[in-house]
Design an enzyme around this catalytic site. Structure first.
Site, PDB file in Angstrom:
ATOM      1  N   HIS A 185      26.806   6.172 -20.718  1.00  9.27           N
ATOM      2  CA  HIS A 185      27.233   4.786 -20.313  1.00  9.27           C
ATOM      3  C   HIS A 185      27.594   3.828 -21.156  1.00  9.27           C
ATOM      4  CE1 HIS A 185      26.946   1.607 -17.041  1.00  9.27           C
ATOM      5  NE2 HIS A 185      26.568   0.884 -18.218  1.00  9.27           N
ATOM      6  N   GLU A 186      26.585   3.653 -22.211  1.00 12.74           N
ATOM      7  CA  GLU A 186      26.877   2.572 -23.276  1.00 12.74           C
ATOM      8  C   GLU A 186      28.214   2.715 -24.150  1.00 12.74           C
ATOM      9  OE1 GLU A 186      25.367  -0.170 -22.994  1.00 12.74           O
ATOM     10  OE2 GLU A 186      23.890   0.341 -21.369  1.00 12.74           O
ATOM     11  N   TYR A 239      28.224  -3.224 -10.874  1.00 14.95           N
ATOM     12  CA  TYR A 239      27.393  -1.923 -10.790  1.00 14.95           C
ATOM     13  C   TYR A 239      27.931  -0.958  -9.538  1.00 14.95           C
ATOM     14  CZ  TYR A 239      25.142  -3.491 -15.051  1.00 14.95           C
ATOM     15  OH  TYR A 239      24.747  -4.067 -16.084  1.00 14.95           O
ATOM     16  N   HIS A 268      16.314  -3.650 -22.742  1.00 10.56           N
ATOM     17  CA  HIS A 268      17.269  -3.219 -21.843  1.00 10.56           C
ATOM     18  C   HIS A 268      18.535  -2.720 -22.560  1.00 10.56           C
ATOM     19  CE1 HIS A 268      18.824  -2.672 -17.589  1.00 10.56           C
ATOM     20  NE2 HIS A 268      20.073  -3.097 -18.472  1.00 10.56           N
ATOM     21  N   ALA A 269      19.119  -1.651 -22.096  1.00 10.54           N
ATOM     22  CA  ALA A 269      20.196  -1.157 -23.060  1.00 10.54           C
ATOM     23  C   ALA A 269      21.343  -1.953 -22.771  1.00 10.54           C
ATOM     24  CB  ALA A 269      20.581   0.482 -22.478  1.00 10.54           C
ATOM     25  N   HIS A 312      31.282   1.627 -22.804  1.00 12.63           N
ATOM     26  CA  HIS A 312      31.664   0.108 -22.888  1.00 12.63           C
ATOM     27  C   HIS A 312      32.287   0.049 -24.345  1.00 12.63           C
ATOM     28  CE1 HIS A 312      29.576  -1.343 -19.457  1.00 12.63           C
ATOM     29  NE2 HIS A 312      28.327  -1.088 -19.826  1.00 12.63           N
ATOM     30  N   GLU A 340      31.912  -0.916 -16.238  1.00 12.12           N
ATOM     31  CA  GLU A 340      30.664  -0.176 -16.234  1.00 12.12           C
ATOM     32  C   GLU A 340      30.918   1.153 -15.617  1.00 12.12           C
ATOM     33  OE1 GLU A 340      27.804  -1.417 -16.997  1.00 12.12           O
ATOM     34  OE2 GLU A 340      28.369  -3.429 -17.058  1.00 12.12           O
ATOM     35  N   HIS A 383      18.735  -8.145 -14.913  1.00 16.49           N
ATOM     36  CA  HIS A 383      19.894  -8.982 -14.726  1.00 16.49           C
ATOM     37  C   HIS A 383      19.717 -10.158 -13.973  1.00 16.49           C
ATOM     38  CE1 HIS A 383      20.543  -4.719 -15.408  1.00 16.49           C
ATOM     39  NE2 HIS A 383      21.846  -5.060 -15.809  1.00 16.49           N
TER      40      HIS A 383
HETATM   41  O1  X8Z Z   1      22.032  -2.509 -17.116  1.00 20.19           O
HETATM   42  C1  X8Z Z   1      22.628  -1.228 -17.011  1.00 20.19           C
HETATM   43  C2  X8Z Z   1      23.160  -0.626 -18.256  1.00 20.19           C
HETATM   44  C3  X8Z Z   1      23.769  -1.579 -19.282  1.00 20.19           C
HETATM   45  S1  X8Z Z   1      25.120  -2.328 -18.508  1.00 20.19           S
HETATM   46  C4  X8Z Z   1      22.030   0.136 -18.946  1.00 20.19           C
HETATM   47  N1  X8Z Z   1      22.771  -0.547 -16.004  1.00 20.19           N
HETATM   48  C5  X8Z Z   1      22.074  -1.193 -14.641  1.00 20.19           C
HETATM   49  C6  X8Z Z   1      20.636  -1.197 -14.521  1.00 20.19           C
HETATM   50  O2  X8Z Z   1      19.999  -0.642 -15.325  1.00 20.19           O
HETATM   51  O3  X8Z Z   1      20.150  -1.857 -13.677  1.00 20.19           O
HETATM   52  C7  X8Z Z   1      23.090   0.767 -15.655  1.00 20.19           C
HETATM   53  C8  X8Z Z   1      22.965   1.081 -14.268  1.00 20.19           C
HETATM   54  C9  X8Z Z   1      22.735  -0.186 -13.467  1.00 20.19           C
HETATM   55 ZN    ZN Z   2      26.849  -1.123 -18.598  1.00 24.64          ZN
END
Ligand code: X8Z
Ligand code: ZN
Length: 623
Positions: free
Chosen positions: A390-391, A530, A360-361, A394, A418, A520
Site C-alpha cells: 500500500h505505502e 479509503y 501510523h504508516a 504512494h 490510496e 485520521h
Molecule cells: O491509513 C492507512 C494507510 C496509510 S494512507 C496505512 N490506511 C487506512 C487506515 O489505516 O485506517 C490504509 C487502510 C485504511
Molecule cells: Zn495510504
C-alpha cells in the site's frame, strides 16, 4: 506539498491534504475576492497576469513545501517539544501563505485563462485540508493544535494489569486474544487516550471552518467534498450510490460472522441477533476482520483452510526490510524502476526503541522529486506485508508524477492515491504469486477451495467499507454544525451502528471522545479516500486482468511480471492531478464512472455461499 506529498503525516494536514489533494470544482460561493471595486483599479487582470501569478505561487509553494516536509519528517520520527515547536511554526507559515494565494486566485475569476492555468487556480483554493482564516495568528494557532493532536495520539499509552500498552501493543492483543475481558480492556484502554484531545479538536473545527468560509465554502467538510471534480452534494450522493451497491453483501458477511462469534463466545458475549460487539473482530476499530479469520473459517465441507501468511513469513525468516524489498520486487516486475538508494538510507522501517514517533504508516516525498520514503513500525506479519505494498503504491505514484508542475503533483483524486498500492496488493496475496516468490509451497486447486481465500479477503475488504464511509459522515456533520461537541460521541456510535452494525462492549463514559482514538480523526486526514479506493482497486484489477486476457476468476488473477500492465498503469499515474479524475480512470480502465460491480464480480462465489450459510438466520440489526 508538504502535504500532498506526505502521504499521511499529521502535520501535513495543516498544509495540503494528507494522502492526496484532489481536483476541483469552483467553490460554492466565490471566495472573498480582493478584487478591487475602486474605479481607479477596475481594470480586469489579463490572462498573462493570471499565468504569471500561478507560476510565482507554484515556485514559492514548492520551495516552502520541501522545507516544511523535512521538518515534518523530523517531528514524525522524533516527537519532542522542539520538533513539535518547529513543525507548528513551519506549518503555520505554509498555511498562511497558501491561504493568501487562494484568496488572490479569486481575483482571476472570470478571466479567460488557458485550461492549465484555470485548473491550477482551482487547485490552489482546494490545497489545504485545514484552511485557516486570513487574519494574524489564525494559521499559527491551527498549526499548533494539529501538531499537538497528532502527537498526543502517537504517544498515547494506557495501563492494564500493571503493564503499559502503546497502540501497537494493544492492537496485537486485539488481533490474537480470544478472551473477551482482555479484548474489552484493550478496546476501552486505548480510548482513555482521546478525551484529552476533545477541547483541541473542537477548537480546530472552529478555526478550519472559519478558514473554509473565508475561501467561499460553507464549511470545511464542504471544502473536502469539493475535491472531486463535481459539486460537493453530487459527490456525497455518489458515495451513497456506491455503498448501496455493496451494502447487501456486507450484511451477508456481517450475519455469517455474527453467527460464528455467537458459536465461539456464547449468547452472553455475542448474541445471535443484532449488532456485533466491536472488540471481538480482531482490530481496534473493527475496520478489518481478517485477524479473526480462524473463528470464521468454514469447519464443515471439504475446504482446506486459507494459507496463513503470518506463519509463512516466519517460517521463511522474513525480516522487516525483506518485506519492503519484496514489495519493491512486485513493482519492478511491472517494469517500474527500483527505489532509490536514499529510500533505504532514509526510510523508517522499524519502530525506534529510544524515542517517540508517529507509528501510523505513511509514504513521503520530501523534495517533490526523488527523495521518497516510507515510515512504518513494521511487524513481520501478513497485514503489514500488505501495508508495505500500500505505502509503496504512494511512493510509485509520487515518482510517476514528479515531472508535473507543483500543483499537479498529486493523485487524480485522493482515492486514486490510496488505490494504487491496494490494487498491487490484490495480486500480492494470490497463491500463485506467493508460490512464484517461494513463500507458498503449493498452490491450492481451484474449485471448492477458494471460499476460505475469498472469505478472508472479504473480512479485510468488505468489512472495511462501512467504516471507510462513516468516519467522514461523522466529520461532515461535525463541520456543518449538525452535531455539537456534546453529541460527538453518541453520534459516532450511532453511525457505527448504522453502517457497520457494531456496538461497543459496554456503555461509553460521558467524557469519551472515541472518534479521536482513530488516527485520521486526530490527524485530520480525510477518510472517504479509503472508501473510494476500495472501489477503484477492483476496477483497476478488472481492467488489468482483461488487458492480459486472464481467463480465471478475478480473485485468482495476478499481474506480477506483467510489464504491459505496468506501462499503462504508469501512464495514468504520470498524469498526476493534471486532469479531472474521470480522465485518469478512463486512461487505465476505459470507463469514466466509479462503479462497484467489479467488487461484486470478485466476490460473487462467496456471496452465493454466504447466502446459503445464513439460511434460517435473522440477518441485519436495528438501528
Ligand atoms: O491509513 C492507512 C494507510 C496509510 S494512507 C496505512 N490506511 C487506512 C487506515 O489505516 O485506517 C490504509 C487502510 C485504511
Ligand atoms: Zn495510504
Amino acid at each position: 506539498m508538504i502535504i500532498k506529498r506526505l502521504m499521511l503525516s499529521a502535520a501535513m494536514v495543516a498544509i495540503l491534504s494528507g494522502c492526496a489533494t484532489t481536483s476541483s470544482v469552483e467553490p460554492a460561493a466565490p471566495p472573498v475576492a480582493t478584487a478591487p471595486e475602486a474605479p481607479v483599479m477596475a481594470t480586469k487582470p489579463t490572462p498573462a497576469e493570471a499565468k504569471a501569478f500561478v507560476d510565482a505561487a507554484e515556485t514559492k509553494l514548492s520551495e516552502m513545501s520541501e522545507y516544511a516536509a523535512r521538518v515534518q519528517w523530523l517531528r514524525a520520527t522524533y516527537i519532542n517539544f522542539d520538533s513539535m515547536w518547529l513543525e507548528s511554526k513551519v506549518n503555520g507559515e505554509f498555511t498562511e501563505q497558501t491561504v493568501k494565494y487562494a484568496m488572490e486566485a479569486a481575483k482571476y475569476d472570470g478571466v479567460n485563462v488557458d485550461p492549465v492555468t484555470a485548473r491550477k487556480l482551482k487547485l490552489l483554493k482546494l490545497a489545504l485540508s485545514l484552511p485557516a482564516a486570513d487574519r494574524p495568528g489564525a494559521a499559527d494557532e491551527l498549526a499548533q493544535i494539529s501538531t499537538r493532536l497528532d502527537s498526543v495520539y502517537s504517544t498515547g499509552k494506557f495501563t492494564y494489569n500493571a503493564k503499559t500498552y502503546t497502540l501497537n501493543d494493544a492492537s496485537e492483543v486485539m488481533a490474537k486474544s480470544r478472551n473477551p475481558a482482555e479484548l474489552r480492556a484493550m478496546f476501552e484502554g486505548w480510548r482513555t487516550v482521546s478525551p484529552a484531545m476533545k477541547a483541541d479538536y473542537t477548537q480546530m473545527i472552529k478555526l478550519s471552518n472559519e478558514g473554509a468560509k473565508g475561501l467561499g465554502f460553507t464549511d470545511a467538510g464542504a471544502m473536502w467534498r469539493s475535491g472531486y471534480d463535481m459539486e460537493p452534494d453530487a459527490f456525497a450522493a455518489e458515495t451513497d450510490r456506491l455503498w448501496a451497491q455493496v451494502e447487501p453483501f456486507y450484511k451477508n458477511l456481517h450475519c455469517y460472522v455474527r453467527t460464528k462469534l455467537n458459536e465461539k463466545y456464547g449468547d452472553a458475549v455475542q448474541p445471535r441477533n443484532g449488532a456485533i460487539r466491536a472488540d471481538l473482530l480482531g482490530n481496534m476499530w473493527a475496520q478489518d476482520w481478517a485477524n479473526i479469520y480462524d473463528i470464521a473459517a468454514p469447519k464443515t465441507g471439504n475446504y482446506k483452510t486459507a494459507y496463513n501468511l503470518d506463519a509463512l513469513l516466519k517460517s521463511k525468516k522474513y525480516d522487516e526490510v525483506k518485506m519492503v524489498k519484496t514489495g519493491e520486487g512486485f513493482y519492478t516486475s511491472l517494469g517500474l524502476a527500483p527505489l532509490p538508494q536514499t529510500f533505504w538510507e532514509r526510510s523508517m522501517i522499524v519502530r525506534p526503541k529510544d524515542r517517540e514517533v508517529v507509528c501510523h504508516a505513511s509514504a513521503w516525498d520530501l523534495d517533490n522529486a526523488d527523495d521518497i520514503r516510507i515510515k512504518m513500525c513494521t511487524l513481520v506479519n501478513g497485514e503489514d506485508l500488505y501495508t508495505v505494498h500500500h505505502e509503496l503504491g504512494h511512493n510509485y505514484y509520487q515518482r510517476a508524477y514528479k515531472n508535473q508542475p507543483f500543483l499537479f503533483k498529486n493523485g487524480a483524486n485522493d482515492g486514486f492515491h490510496e488505490a494504487i498500492g491496494d490494487f498491487v496488493g490484490l495480486s500480492s496475496v494470490t497463491p500463485n504469486y506467493l508460490n512464484q516468490i517461494g513463500l507458498l509451497d503449493k498452490v491450492p486447486a481451484q474449485t471448492g477451495e477458494d471460499i476460505p481465500y475469498l472469505l478472508k479477503m472479504a473480512m479485510q475488504k468488505i468489512a472495511f467499507m462501512p467504516f471507510g464511509l462513516l468516519v467522514d459522515r461523522w466529520r461532515w456533520e461535525v463541520y456543518s454544525g449538525q452535531i455539537t461537541p456534546a453529541q460527538y460521541n453518541d453520534r459516532w456510535w450511532a453511525l457505527v451502528k448504522k453502517y457497520q452494525g457494531l456496538t461497543p462492549p459496554g456503555a461509553r463514559p460521558t467524557a469519551a471522545f472515541d472518534p479521536g482514538a482513530k488516527y485520521h480523526v486526530a490527524a485530520s486526514v480525510p477518510y472517504t479516500r479509503y472508501f473510494l479506493a476500495h472501489v477503484y482497486q477492483f476496477q483497476f484489477q478488472k481492467a488489468a486482468c482483461d488487458q492480459i486476457g486472464f481467463k480465471g476468476p478475478l480473485y485468482r488473477c495476478s499481474i506480477y511480471g506483467e510489464k504491459a500492465v505496468g506501462e499503462k498503469f504508469n501512464k495514468m499515474m504520470e498524469m498526476g492531478q493534471s486532469k479531472p479524475w474521470p480522465d485518469a480512470l478512463e486512461a487505465f480502465t476505459g470507463t469514466r464512472q466509479t462503479d462497484a460491480s467489479a467488487v461484486a464480480e470478485y466476490f460473487a462465489p462467496l456471496n452465493t455461499w454466504l447466502i446459503q450459510q445464513n439460511k434460517g438466520q435473522k440477518c441485519g440489526w436495528e438501528v
